[in-house]
Write an enzyme that holds these catalytic residues in place. Structure first.
Site, short mmCIF file in Angstrom:
data_model
loop_
_atom_site.label_atom_id
_atom_site.label_comp_id
_atom_site.label_asym_id
_atom_site.label_seq_id
_atom_site.Cartn_x
_atom_site.Cartn_y
_atom_site.Cartn_z
N GLY A 1 -14.57 -91.62 55.67
CA GLY A 1 -13.44 -92.53 55.60
C GLY A 1 -12.81 -92.56 54.22
N CYS B 1 -19.41 -92.63 55.80
CA CYS B 1 -20.18 -91.95 56.84
C CYS B 1 -21.17 -90.92 56.31
CB CYS B 1 -19.23 -91.28 57.84
SG CYS B 1 -18.14 -92.43 58.69
N CYS C 1 -17.14 -85.90 58.31
CA CYS C 1 -15.95 -86.43 57.64
C CYS C 1 -16.27 -87.81 57.09
CB CYS C 1 -14.75 -86.47 58.58
SG CYS C 1 -15.05 -87.33 60.13
#
Length: 436
Positions: free
Chosen positions: A422, A140, A420
């Site tokens: 993964g 991300c 955040c």
């Protein structure tokens, strides 16, 4: 995305210790960092002084963000999305592509082994073969990582100017298959946690840190309201590149459409409507389609360079990259990544007390309270819940939106971009808008 202003790094460090205390003991001791409190200092810290070696942002553009599988970009290939923003950025500032030292493209669902799509977009944009290009995948944060990579090449004096991009077509590529992995994965707790679906990691964070369904829905409503207000006011118009592309309707008929508005914004959202949605990932869960980031298509590009080279070419300075950080966190609660990445970036920024005027962040409401971040300072123009989250694009898109918002406010200011990641990471960057 969300907004964040006027918080003290010392308070952030203190509150981060509280978060660390909530982490599960198993395997977490090595994860906790030695975080030191720092006293607030002068606003004239060294990091705010201009230097010819500064890495500066010249300009950035993005496409509108389309709804995956059913929006205006559902039949548009990622190389076309990418070409639209690459071309627009250089055209806007009158820069020849021959001036670029490198092009880095963040992309997660990488077709053609990664390199093919980016190089095709490169040539579709009229860039010469002499300019190199490559892709990067840090899930991300890929679009932001592309900017970090180009910034590193500038700092090392390998190049003077570079283009950092991000792109994703979640319509044409899927996340499903994790690929070929060792059978030993199931014997290692942390390795096994890396394949936990993102929705379940969200549920883990909500349960472990006491984030209620009502709190999540309220934050989702605010994201939609902020995005709707910004869209009505035309705040995104100058950053979006309209893209004319093909669209195949339900009857199989192809027609041309021009996509120039973010498709995920829902002005009619209400708390009552959000409360009616069923949990998306577990029967008794709190994460729904209404309080999660959307699956989306889109692209963004950011032109950055060494200040001395930028000024020599007579190019504008939209912002200055003051700090960047990427950290690791437990994979099963990967959503806490920004709670560690933001303080790390603030500490690196060289300011004992940083007042961040706007932050564009993808970690939602989870740790705003723990970090001492007032909710009104997070995503003033809406976040991924309303705008959408085209994986590889988001980091670059956030930078474009953040710096344009700071410019709109018209005074010297600081902002933070964070998300955040993964498999258990977080990324953050601190930018300065130098003022009108």
């Amino acid at each position: 995305m969300s907004e964040l202003t006027g918080f003290h790094s010392s308070a952030v460090m203190h509150r981060l210790k509280i978060i660390s205390g909530h982490l599960p003991p198993g395997g977490s001791s090595n994860f906790r960092r030695d975080l030191r409190r720092s006293d607030c200092g002068s606003a004239t810290a060294a990091s705010s002084r201009s230097s010819p070696e500064d890495v500066v942002v010249v300009h950035g553009r993005r496409t509108a963000i389309g709804k995956a599988k059913r929006g205006g970009f559902k039949d548009t290939t990622p190389d076309e999305l990418l070409s639209a923003v690459m071309s627009a950025v250089l055209k806007d500032v009158g820069l020849s592509p021959e001036r670029l030292g490198d092009v880095c493209v963040g992309n997660v669902l990488q077709p053609g082994a990664g390199a093919l799509m980016a190089r095709v977009a490169h040539f579709l944009s009229g860039f010469p073969e002499s300019v190199p290009v490559y892709t990067v995948n840090r899930q991300c944060s890929s679009g932001l990582q592309a900017l970090f990579n180009v910034a590193g090449a500038i700092r090392s004096r390998a190049i003077d100017l570079g283009l950092a991009c991000g792109v994703e077509s979640m319509s044409l590529r899927g996340i499903g298959n994790p690929g070929d992995l060792s059978s030993r994965l199931m014997d290692n707790d942390k390795a096994r946690d890396c394949i936990i679906p993102m929705g379940i990691t969200s549920e883990n964070v909500a349960e472990r840190f006491g984030v209620s369904r009502e709190t999540q829905d309220a934050f989702a409503l605010r994201s939609q309201q902020n995005a709707a207000r910004a869209q009505r006011a035309g705040l995104f118009d100058h950053e979006i590149v309209p893209v004319t592309t093909k669209f195949v309707d339900d009857e199989g008929k192809e027609r041309q459409v021009t996509v120039s508005r973010d498709e995920g914004v829902r002005p009619g959202t209400t708390l009552e409507g959000l409360a009616k949605l069923r949990p998306a990932f577990k029967p008794d869960g709190s994460t729904t389609a209404g309080n999660s980031s959307q699956v989306s298509d889109g692209a963004a590009a950011v032109l950055i360079g060494r200040r001395s080279a930028v000024e020599a070419l007579g190019l504008p300075v939209l912002g200055v990259l003051r700090a960047s950080a990427v950290v690791g966190v437990p994979p099963d609660v990967m959503g806490i990544g920004p709670a560690y990445a933001i303080p790390a970036a603030l500490q690196q920024a060289g300011r004992k007390c940083l007042y961040a005027d706007v932050s564009s962040s993808d970690f939602r409401l989870r740790f705003m309270k723990d970090l001492g971040i007032p909710p009104e300072k997070v995503n003033p123009n809406g976040g991924a819940i309303a705008l959408g989250h085209p994986l590889g694009c988001t980091g670059a898109r956030q930078v474009v939106t953040l710096l344009n918002e700071l410019k709109r406010r018209g005074r010297r200011a600081y902002g933070v971009v964070s998300m955040c990641i993964g498999t258990g990471m977080g990324a953050a960057a601190v930018f300065e808008y130098p003022g009108a």
